[in-house]
Write a protein that holds these residues in place. Structure first.
Motif, PDB file in Angstrom:
ATOM      1  N   HIS A 169       0.797  -1.457   0.134  1.00  0.00           N
ATOM      2  CA  HIS A 169       0.041   0.004  -0.030  1.00  0.00           C
ATOM      3  C   HIS A 169       0.930   1.329   0.248  1.00  0.00           C
ATOM      4  O   HIS A 169       1.904   1.414   0.602  1.00  0.00           O
ATOM      5  N   ASN A 211       3.514   2.583   4.794  1.00  0.00           N
ATOM      6  CA  ASN A 211       4.326   1.457   4.214  1.00  0.00           C
ATOM      7  C   ASN A 211       5.211   1.653   3.034  1.00  0.00           C
ATOM      8  O   ASN A 211       5.228   1.259   2.077  1.00  0.00           O
ATOM      9  N   ASP A 217       4.240  -5.705   3.892  1.00  0.00           N
ATOM     10  CA  ASP A 217       3.692  -4.486   4.927  1.00  0.00           C
ATOM     11  C   ASP A 217       4.044  -4.835   6.427  1.00  0.00           C
ATOM     12  O   ASP A 217       2.932  -4.777   6.894  1.00  0.00           O
ATOM     13  N   TYR A 266       8.720  -2.118  15.027  1.00  0.00           N
ATOM     14  CA  TYR A 266       7.434  -1.769  14.333  1.00  0.00           C
ATOM     15  C   TYR A 266       6.365  -1.171  15.117  1.00  0.00           C
ATOM     16  O   TYR A 266       5.504  -0.174  14.824  1.00  0.00           O
TER      17      TYR A 266
HETATM   18 ZN   LIG Z   1       0.396  -0.777   6.495  1.00  0.00          ZN
END
Ligand SMILES: [Zn+2]
Length: 509
Positions: A286, A299, A360, A426
């Protein structure tokens, strides 16, 4: 050959000798199937001559944050179109789709009035509303995230209050069901006259030191009540006061704006296959992001890996047998809207799709190929993963990921292959002010993009077709068996009616 495959093999020998059986009996990797010389050239181009970090720097610093439907998102779409053309992809174009409602972040601030007086760290969640202009002062009360049935029943008590979400006791439902019901709670609280809700991250507390994380509070859902995420240190202090019975009073001012439906677009470019051009492997990520920073790890990493993968394959000078279609989806953050639109717009062509590959999961190295419930394909994929052992050890399994653009392809019966990553940081960079170029290492990025390129090329070029879509009955049965039904149903993503329920499934092989 492992024991599971051996068992299958005995079964197959007794029955048939189809190409599929042959593939399962004797799955071939790049050493045997003729793809290795091309993969070695792609690996060379991808590692030695990578454009990935250059692309990521441009996307992060020149384009920056790109929330779907905003002018910045259009800028990202234009940037991607230009980049795909410069790389040399064929039939580069955008595929428009319409989002139900647009949203623009304004400002969000909060201060504690009592028992102490100081500023608090908050940010608004996406597609949520505003307080009256100038803000409001109100008392804080808690609501139990783990007993939303009860809280919705007694929503009247939230009139003129700021609600602080607090999980108490043990959860009675799965995370996804709580998240789905959270939306009902927000609507009930708004109706009862609550002022605002402190409870980003699906009602849970923010991760990291003085970070907030924005995001949508459902799939394609918007809420009139302002919902904010608060820095965990600040939220914990409020919780301690409330637990000690001390009244907490805040001033909060949140200003956002909604618009009517807005247009967005997926960005598409291809390397057309030389033998079976109608057969398509999709490589996607994305393009859209949130807006508290520059959207690098969520992303940007995936989006530029798709572009750098295309660049490496084209530089190798070798064409695959089948078509590789590179797709940058938008609207992922609002509920997989771009990839859902892709599958809908290409419905007539889905029978010719082999699956999609999606990256992702942040900034780390790839650690797993998750084949989206297609257990029948694990044995065929393993020899390819084994062939990467000098680059990275990557596991193959049948895990299902509905938290990204693999989801719509899985619903279409295809292997939506999620390239999961080892990204311990993350949880801090995800949707926060820390989501920046600072967090990405160029060598890890180049390796991820190269592995994506090699995976795409191998799937598109191996002599035997890797996968075809399962019939709906079989997909429905598999998703029920893997406990995905409740989650998909509660977000209105279950397209199968009562298919796959007892007695209605297809054969389970
Ligand atoms: Zn994402």
């Amino acid at each position: 050959m492992n024991i599971r495959v051996l068992g299958l093999a005995l079964l197959v020998v007794a029955g048939s000798s189809s190409a599929w059986a042959n593939d399962v009996l004797n799955p071939k990797g790049p050493d045997e199937d003729g793809t290795k010389p091309a993969l070695a050239r792609i690996a060379g181009a991808g590692m030695m001559d990578s454009r990935a970090f250059e692309y990521l720097t441009e996307l992060s610093d020149q384009v920056g944050a790109r929330v779907t439907g905003t002018p910045q998102s259009q800028q990202a779409i234009d940037w991607s179109l230009a980049k795909m053309k410069a790389i040399g992809l064929q039939s580069v174009h955008d595929e428009k789709w319409t989002m139900w409602k647009g949203w623009t972040r304004g400002s969000a601030s909060a201060e504690m009035i009592s028992p102490q007086h100081r500023a608090l760290g908050i940010d608004s969640m996406g597609w949520t509303g505003s307080t009256p202009a100038g803000g409001v002062e109100a008392d804080v009360v808690t609501a139990n995230l783990f007993d939303l049935d009860e809280e919705i029943r007694h929503a009247a008590k939230f009139k003129n209050k700021i609600i602080l979400m607090f999980p108490e006791g043990a959860p009675k439902k799965s995370y996804w069901l709580i998240f789905a019901q959270y939306g009902d709670f927000l609507n009930a609280a708004h109706k009862a006259g609550a002022v605002a809700v402190i409870g980003g991250q699906g009602g849970f507390k923010a991760e990291g030191m003085h970070l907030t994380h924005t995001g949508i509070v459902g799939f394609a859902a918007d809420f009139a009540i302002p919902v904010v995420d608060m820095a965990r240190e600040d939220q914990s202090q409020l919780e301690r006061y409330l637990a000690a019975g001390k009244p907490v009073r805040l001033r909060i001012n949140v200003q956002n704006s909604f618009s009517g439906p807005v247009e967005s677009a997926n960005v598409v470019g291809e390397i057309v296959g030389h033998e079976s051009p109608e057969q398509v492997v999709v490589v996607g990520a994305h393009l859209d992001s949130w807006d508290l920073s520059e959207g690098t790890t969520d992303n940007g990493v995936g989006a530029v890996s798709v572009l750098a993968a295309a660049d490496a394959i084209i530089k190798s000078g070798i064409k695959p047998r089948r078509t590789i279609r590179f797709v940058l989806f938008t609207g992922e953050e609002q509920g997989l809207l771009g990839s859902l639109a892709y599958v809908k717009q290409h419905q007539g062509e889905m029978k010719n799709h082999l699956g999609n590959l999606v990256l992702d999961a942040g900034q780390g190295p790839i650690k797993e190929f998750q084949l989206g419930g297609r257990s029948d394909l694990v044995a065929a994929f393993e020899p390819f993963a084994d062939s990467l052992s000098n680059i990275r050890e990557i596991k193959v399994n049948e895990k299902i990921e509905f938290g990204t653009d693999t989801g719509p392809f899985i619903l279409a019966g295809l292997p939506g292959i999620n390239l999961d990553q080892d990204s311990p940081d993350y949880k801090y960079t995800h949707h926060s002010a820390a989501d920046s170029l600072e967090e990405v290492k160029p060598d890890v990025l180049a390796q991820d993009a190269t592995i994506l390129a090699m995976s795409a090329f191998w799937l598109a070029d191996r002599p035997e077709r890797f996968a075809a879509p399962w019939p709906a009955e079989k997909t429905a049965k598999m998703l029920r068996e893997k406990d995905q039904y409740d989650m998909l149903k509660s977000f209105n993503l279950w397209p199968f009616g009562d298919l796959g329920a007892d007695g209605k499934g297809g054969p389970s092989n």
